[in-house]
Design a protein around this motif. Structure first.
Motif, PDB file in Angstrom:
ATOM      1  N   GLY A  65       0.859  -1.184   0.000  1.00  0.00           N
ATOM      2  CA  GLY A  65       0.000   0.000   0.000  1.00  0.00           C
ATOM      3  C   GLY A  65       0.891   1.228   0.000  1.00  0.00           C
ATOM      4  N   ALA A  66       0.512   2.254   0.757  1.00  0.00           N
ATOM      5  CA  ALA A  66       1.335   3.451   0.870  1.00  0.00           C
ATOM      6  C   ALA A  66       2.712   3.094   1.429  1.00  0.00           C
ATOM      7  CB  ALA A  66       0.649   4.486   1.753  1.00  0.00           C
ATOM      8  N   LEU A  67       2.742   2.081   2.304  1.00  0.00           N
ATOM      9  CA  LEU A  67       3.999   1.519   2.810  1.00  0.00           C
ATOM     10  C   LEU A  67       4.118   0.093   2.296  1.00  0.00           C
ATOM     11  CD1 LEU A  67       3.911   2.602   6.569  1.00  0.00           C
ATOM     12  CD2 LEU A  67       5.302   3.597   4.761  1.00  0.00           C
ATOM     13  N   VAL A  68       5.318  -0.301   1.949  1.00  0.00           N
ATOM     14  CA  VAL A  68       5.514  -1.680   1.503  1.00  0.00           C
ATOM     15  C   VAL A  68       5.347  -2.624   2.691  1.00  0.00           C
ATOM     16  CG1 VAL A  68       6.971  -1.120  -0.476  1.00  0.00           C
ATOM     17  CG2 VAL A  68       8.021  -1.466   1.750  1.00  0.00           C
ATOM     18  N   GLY A  69       4.953  -3.863   2.407  1.00  0.00           N
ATOM     19  CA  GLY A  69       4.650  -4.837   3.448  1.00  0.00           C
ATOM     20  C   GLY A  69       5.781  -5.079   4.429  1.00  0.00           C
ATOM     21  N   TRP A  70       7.029  -5.184   3.922  1.00  0.00           N
ATOM     22  CA  TRP A  70       8.149  -5.468   4.824  1.00  0.00           C
ATOM     23  C   TRP A  70       8.359  -4.321   5.808  1.00  0.00           C
ATOM     24  CZ3 TRP A  70      12.219  -2.154   5.189  1.00  0.00           C
ATOM     25  CH2 TRP A  70      12.464  -1.309   4.116  1.00  0.00           C
ATOM     26  N   TYR A  71       8.040  -3.074   5.398  1.00  0.00           N
ATOM     27  CA  TYR A  71       8.199  -1.932   6.291  1.00  0.00           C
ATOM     28  C   TYR A  71       7.144  -1.993   7.408  1.00  0.00           C
ATOM     29  CZ  TYR A  71       9.621   2.752   7.650  1.00  0.00           C
ATOM     30  OH  TYR A  71      10.110   3.827   8.334  1.00  0.00           O
ATOM     31  N   LYS A  72       5.940  -2.432   7.066  1.00  0.00           N
ATOM     32  CA  LYS A  72       4.889  -2.600   8.072  1.00  0.00           C
ATOM     33  C   LYS A  72       5.298  -3.667   9.081  1.00  0.00           C
ATOM     34  CE  LYS A  72       1.210  -1.250   4.926  1.00  0.00           C
ATOM     35  NZ  LYS A  72      -0.020  -1.696   4.256  1.00  0.00           N
ATOM     36  N   GLU A  73       5.923  -4.738   8.608  1.00  0.00           N
ATOM     37  CA  GLU A  73       6.412  -5.791   9.507  1.00  0.00           C
ATOM     38  C   GLU A  73       7.490  -5.229  10.437  1.00  0.00           C
ATOM     39  OE1 GLU A  73       5.596  -9.010   9.957  1.00  0.00           O
ATOM     40  OE2 GLU A  73       4.084  -9.147   8.396  1.00  0.00           O
ATOM     41  N   LEU A  74       8.359  -4.389   9.901  1.00  0.00           N
ATOM     42  CA  LEU A  74       9.407  -3.763  10.708  1.00  0.00           C
ATOM     43  C   LEU A  74       8.790  -2.887  11.804  1.00  0.00           C
ATOM     44  CD1 LEU A  74      12.476  -3.249  11.068  1.00  0.00           C
ATOM     45  CD2 LEU A  74      12.213  -1.346   9.458  1.00  0.00           C
ATOM     46  N   ILE A  75       7.778  -2.121  11.453  1.00  0.00           N
ATOM     47  CA  ILE A  75       7.084  -1.273  12.424  1.00  0.00           C
ATOM     48  C   ILE A  75       6.421  -2.133  13.500  1.00  0.00           C
ATOM     49  CG2 ILE A  75       5.132   0.310  12.743  1.00  0.00           C
ATOM     50  CD1 ILE A  75       5.860   1.420   9.906  1.00  0.00           C
ATOM     51  N   ALA A  76       5.765  -3.214  13.086  1.00  0.00           N
ATOM     52  CA  ALA A  76       5.100  -4.107  14.048  1.00  0.00           C
ATOM     53  C   ALA A  76       6.117  -4.715  15.012  1.00  0.00           C
ATOM     54  CB  ALA A  76       4.336  -5.209  13.305  1.00  0.00           C
ATOM     55  N   THR A  77       7.276  -5.095  14.489  1.00  0.00           N
ATOM     56  CA  THR A  77       8.323  -5.667  15.338  1.00  0.00           C
ATOM     57  C   THR A  77       8.839  -4.627  16.333  1.00  0.00           C
ATOM     58  OG1 THR A  77       8.948  -7.182  13.572  1.00  0.00           O
ATOM     59  CG2 THR A  77      10.541  -6.866  15.336  1.00  0.00           C
ATOM     60  N   ARG A  78       9.017  -3.404  15.885  1.00  0.00           N
ATOM     61  CA  ARG A  78       9.498  -2.339  16.777  1.00  0.00           C
ATOM     62  C   ARG A  78       8.481  -2.029  17.874  1.00  0.00           C
ATOM     63  NH1 ARG A  78      13.002  -0.264  19.909  1.00  0.00           N
ATOM     64  NH2 ARG A  78      13.033   1.992  19.999  1.00  0.00           N
ATOM     65  N   VAL A  79       7.205  -1.947  17.521  1.00  0.00           N
ATOM     66  CA  VAL A  79       6.161  -1.689  18.517  1.00  0.00           C
ATOM     67  C   VAL A  79       6.119  -2.829  19.532  1.00  0.00           C
ATOM     68  CG1 VAL A  79       3.660  -1.480  18.863  1.00  0.00           C
ATOM     69  CG2 VAL A  79       4.790  -0.183  17.041  1.00  0.00           C
ATOM     70  N   ALA A  80       6.243  -4.064  19.050  1.00  0.00           N
ATOM     71  CA  ALA A  80       6.269  -5.222  19.954  1.00  0.00           C
ATOM     72  C   ALA A  80       7.458  -5.131  20.902  1.00  0.00           C
ATOM     73  CB  ALA A  80       6.330  -6.515  19.146  1.00  0.00           C
ATOM     74  N   SER A  81       8.595  -4.719  20.374  1.00  0.00           N
ATOM     75  CA  SER A  81       9.805  -4.579  21.193  1.00  0.00           C
ATOM     76  C   SER A  81       9.623  -3.493  22.253  1.00  0.00           C
ATOM     77  CB  SER A  81      10.997  -4.248  20.290  1.00  0.00           C
ATOM     78  OG  SER A  81      12.148  -4.023  21.040  1.00  0.00           O
ATOM     79  N   LEU A  82       9.077  -2.359  21.856  1.00  0.00           N
ATOM     80  CA  LEU A  82       8.853  -1.264  22.805  1.00  0.00           C
ATOM     81  C   LEU A  82       7.896  -1.662  23.921  1.00  0.00           C
ATOM     82  CD1 LEU A  82       8.588   1.759  20.345  1.00  0.00           C
ATOM     83  CD2 LEU A  82      10.430   1.318  21.981  1.00  0.00           C
ATOM     84  N   ASN A  83       6.987  -2.582  23.614  1.00  0.00           N
ATOM     85  CA  ASN A  83       6.010  -3.041  24.607  1.00  0.00           C
ATOM     86  C   ASN A  83       6.452  -4.302  25.325  1.00  0.00           C
ATOM     87  OD1 ASN A  83       3.581  -1.225  24.519  1.00  0.00           O
ATOM     88  ND2 ASN A  83       3.891  -1.619  22.345  1.00  0.00           N
ATOM     89  N   ASP A  84       7.679  -4.744  25.084  1.00  0.00           N
ATOM     90  CA  ASP A  84       8.210  -5.954  25.716  1.00  0.00           C
ATOM     91  C   ASP A  84       7.273  -7.150  25.565  1.00  0.00           C
ATOM     92  OD1 ASP A  84      10.712  -5.157  26.561  1.00  0.00           O
ATOM     93  OD2 ASP A  84       9.946  -4.346  28.457  1.00  0.00           O
ATOM     94  N   CYS A  85       6.689  -7.287  24.394  1.00  0.00           N
ATOM     95  CA  CYS A  85       5.773  -8.399  24.140  1.00  0.00           C
ATOM     96  C   CYS A  85       6.559  -9.517  23.453  1.00  0.00           C
ATOM     97  CB  CYS A  85       4.595  -7.955  23.282  1.00  0.00           C
ATOM     98  SG  CYS A  85       3.439  -9.287  22.929  1.00  0.00           S
ATOM     99  N   GLU A  86       7.038 -10.466  24.254  1.00  0.00           N
ATOM    100  CA  GLU A  86       7.872 -11.552  23.735  1.00  0.00           C
ATOM    101  C   GLU A  86       7.158 -12.330  22.628  1.00  0.00           C
ATOM    102  OE1 GLU A  86       9.707 -15.700  25.384  1.00  0.00           O
ATOM    103  OE2 GLU A  86       9.738 -13.992  26.751  1.00  0.00           O
ATOM    104  N   TYR A  87       5.886 -12.655  22.848  1.00  0.00           N
ATOM    105  CA  TYR A  87       5.142 -13.391  21.828  1.00  0.00           C
ATOM    106  C   TYR A  87       5.028 -12.572  20.549  1.00  0.00           C
ATOM    107  CZ  TYR A  87       1.564 -15.536  19.056  1.00  0.00           C
ATOM    108  OH  TYR A  87       0.888 -16.089  17.995  1.00  0.00           O
ATOM    109  N   CYS A  88       4.693 -11.278  20.682  1.00  0.00           N
ATOM    110  CA  CYS A  88       4.528 -10.427  19.504  1.00  0.00           C
ATOM    111  C   CYS A  88       5.837 -10.301  18.722  1.00  0.00           C
ATOM    112  CB  CYS A  88       4.060  -9.042  19.914  1.00  0.00           C
ATOM    113  SG  CYS A  88       2.492  -9.023  20.790  1.00  0.00           S
ATOM    114  N   ILE A  89       6.935 -10.177  19.430  1.00  0.00           N
ATOM    115  CA  ILE A  89       8.241 -10.072  18.777  1.00  0.00           C
ATOM    116  C   ILE A  89       8.516 -11.341  17.981  1.00  0.00           C
ATOM    117  CG2 ILE A  89      10.737  -9.922  19.131  1.00  0.00           C
ATOM    118  CD1 ILE A  89      10.047  -8.182  21.651  1.00  0.00           C
TER     119      ILE A  89
END
Length: 94
Positions: A65-89
């Motif tokens: 879309g406006a952002l490529v899929g791999w960039y969205k995955e990178l953002i999701a991984t960073r948000v998971a990391s910031l929230n210390d969500c081991e499963y999400c990471i």
């Protein structure tokens, strides 16, 4: 998620041979795209229509879309990391 906690799950995590044909096709697609079937989908497969609905929601959300899929995955991984969500990471870092 540890191996012990997987075996203690309240909702069964269904493997491919335990799901409907429609859910099995979803498992095959996830396996081809991600190299694994996330536990989230193994749990959702207990209600196949729910698993298919969530997959339908995530496809345009995480696709190109406006952002490529791999960039969205990178953002999701960073948000998971910031929230210390081991499963999400672990779920996003595949």
């Amino acid at each position: 998620m540890t191996e012990a906690s997987i075996h203690e799950a309240r909702v069964p995590l269904l493997e491919r041979e335990q799901v409907t044909a429609e859910a099995a096709a979803l498992y095959d697609k996830l396996l081809a795209d991600r190299g694994c079937v996330p536990n989230m989908f193994k749990a959702l497969a207990n209600v196949p229509s729910l698993a298919m609905g969530i997959a339908a929601l995530l496809k345009p959300l995480m696709g190109e879309g406006a952002l490529v899929g791999w960039y969205k995955e990178l953002i999701a991984t960073r948000v998971a990391s910031l929230n210390d969500c081991e499963y999400c990471i672990s779920a996003t870092a595949i």
